[in-house]
Design an enzyme around this catalytic site. Structure first.
Site, short mmCIF file in Angstrom:
data_model
loop_
_atom_site.label_atom_id
_atom_site.label_comp_id
_atom_site.label_asym_id
_atom_site.label_seq_id
_atom_site.Cartn_x
_atom_site.Cartn_y
_atom_site.Cartn_z
N THR A 27 -39.36 47.73 29.88
CA THR A 27 -40.69 47.43 29.37
C THR A 27 -41.53 48.69 29.42
OG1 THR A 27 -40.60 45.09 29.88
CG2 THR A 27 -42.78 46.09 29.88
N GLN A 103 -33.53 42.23 23.46
CA GLN A 103 -33.61 41.35 24.63
C GLN A 103 -34.67 40.28 24.37
OE1 GLN A 103 -35.34 42.03 28.48
NE2 GLN A 103 -33.40 41.61 29.50
N TYR A 184 -38.61 35.07 35.14
CA TYR A 184 -39.25 34.61 33.90
C TYR A 184 -38.76 33.19 33.57
CZ TYR A 184 -40.91 39.37 33.83
OH TYR A 184 -41.52 40.54 34.19
N ARG A 232 -28.63 38.18 30.59
CA ARG A 232 -28.95 38.91 31.83
C ARG A 232 -29.39 37.94 32.91
NH1 ARG A 232 -33.17 43.80 33.48
NH2 ARG A 232 -31.53 45.16 34.26
N GLY A 304 -29.69 50.77 40.16
CA GLY A 304 -29.60 51.95 41.02
C GLY A 304 -28.31 52.74 40.87
C1 8OZ Z 1 -41.55 45.71 34.36
C2 8OZ Z 1 -42.82 45.41 33.89
C3 8OZ Z 1 -43.00 44.34 33.07
C4 8OZ Z 1 -41.93 43.54 32.71
C5 8OZ Z 1 -38.45 42.61 33.75
C6 8OZ Z 1 -39.39 42.53 31.56
O1 8OZ Z 1 -38.59 42.88 34.95
C7 8OZ Z 1 -39.51 42.98 32.79
C8 8OZ Z 1 -40.66 43.83 33.18
C9 8OZ Z 1 -40.48 44.92 34.01
O2 8OZ Z 1 -37.46 42.03 33.35
#
Ligand code: 8OZ
Length: 366
Positions: A27, A103, A184, A232, A304
């Site tokens: 992102t 994605q 999410y 994922r 990592g």
């Molecule tokens: C960092 C900032 C905002 C969103 C994720 C889509 O962690 C993100 C994300 C990462 O999967």
């Protein structure tokens, strides 16, 4: 058969990758009013040549509907204008000899009313607010209280994913990755640390909590073909107030078994805490090999990895593909640098999220 290396070819579903080094989804918040732009095309193209960059690019997380947005300036994949604006991006990647999947993202409760249509509340498996922050026009703010979705609203969300999968193909993407990680929407349904839907076909026992992911995956596979679909997962990442499921081994074993039954091209696992430690307190005994044993397709690992770790993972057969995120930010030609044993540039944390070309298509030494 020769032992594969990080830079040997790999068939992943319908996609013929020239290298096993994958650019992880990142992102970066450079979109213009939810539209991809020319700067983004340059950024992806700089990393797309498999001889110097990645064998496969995974796009930044891309919302599937207006309600799927949760952060400022992320590019959507749900309007005609967005599909048209993604085309120059995928064309630039293909012109550089690369492959790119989109994605597909629904943030669920990790959102803010200021980003949603009509100031609506975010939607989730639960009405409990996450102790998490997001990024809006005013900077970092706590996420808003969500509304729990009714079961009868879920078919429309499944349809949004299928429509976005088709939109991805129409925009020239080679396939999609379904984002079911990092706390999410799909993770909010998977994990009993968030999903509190008692008496619902989508809550309670593991088979019920896996149902939404399974329906989304199957709808996308029907739409564009399973050989162009990846997923994922982050089985032990507590990020975004997801916490840890009460039995991640059983939950994610069932999820991966469902993905195997659907015949998806690859599974992409975040090993540990996204962008952080490779273990999580309380989940040190998580058995990644047992998880992988459930899946016959390509297995992609992330979190990592440096060059030596990536080569070891491929040589041992523990993984087929290695996704690398942050090292690609300041080193578009990561494959060339690794092959030649050259030092990497470090990234500038101030240019990670939002801004322009600096730290994005132009590298600066912080
Ligand atoms: C960092 C900032 C905002 C969103 C994720 C889509 O962690 C993100 C994300 C990462 O999967």
């Amino acid at each position: 058969m020769h032992t594969p290396t990080l830079f040997s070819a790999c068939q992943v579903g319908d996609l013929a990758l020239a290298s096993r080094l994958v650019m992880a989804p990142l992102t970066r918040n450079r979109a213009t009013a939810q539209l991809p732009n020319a700067l983004m095309a340059t950024y992806y193209a700089q990393r797309a040549n498999p001889a110097t960059g990645a064998g496969l690019l995974i796009s930044e997380a891309t919302p599937i509907s207006p309600m799927a947005h949760g952060y400022l300036d992320t590019p959507g994949l749900h309007s005609t204008a967005q599909v048209a604006a993604w085309r120059p991006v995928t064309q630039a990647v293909h012109a550089a000899g690369g492959l790119i999947v989109a994605q597909l993202w629904h943030v669920g409760r990790i959102s803010h009313t200021s980003l949603l249509p009509g100031g609506a509340a975010p939607v989730s498996s639960t009405a409990r607010q996450a102790q998490a922050k997001t990024f809006v026009a005013d900077g970092f703010v706590p996420v808003s209280a969500p509304r729990a979705l009714r079961d009868d609203e879920l078919p429309a969300i499944v349809a949004d994913y299928a429509r976005a999968a088709q939109a991805a193909r129409d925009a020239g993407f080679d396939g999609i990755e379904i984002h079911a990680a990092n706390g999410y929407l799909l993770a909010q349904f998977l994990c009993d640390s968030v999903n509190d839907r008692l008496g619902s076909a989508y809550g309670g026992p593991i088979a019920h909590r896996v149902r939404l992911l399974d329906e989304v995956v199957r709808a996308c596979c029907t739409q564009i073909g399973a050989g162009r679909v990846g997923v994922r997962l982050s089985p032990i990442s507590p990020v975004n107030d997801c916490g840890l499921d009460s039995d991640p081994q059983a939950l994610y074993g069932a999820a991966v078994a469902a993905l195997a039954a659907a015949g998806v091209a690859y599974v992409h696992v975040v090993e540990g805490q996204t962008g952080g430690a490779r273990t999580t307190p309380g989940a040190e005994a998580f058995d990644w090999a047992a998880l992988r044993a459930q899946f016959p397709g390509a297995w992609m690992v992330n979190n990592g990895y440096d060059h030596a770790m990536a080569e070891a993972a491929i040589a041992s057969g523990r993984a087929d593909l290695v996704a690398v995120g942050r090292p690609f930010i300041a080193n578009p030609e990561l494959a060339r640098l690794w092959r030649q044993g050259l030092a990497l540039q470090s990234l500038d944390p101030h240019t990670l999220y939002g801004g322009g070309a600096e730290g994005y298509t132009l590298q600066t030494t912080p």
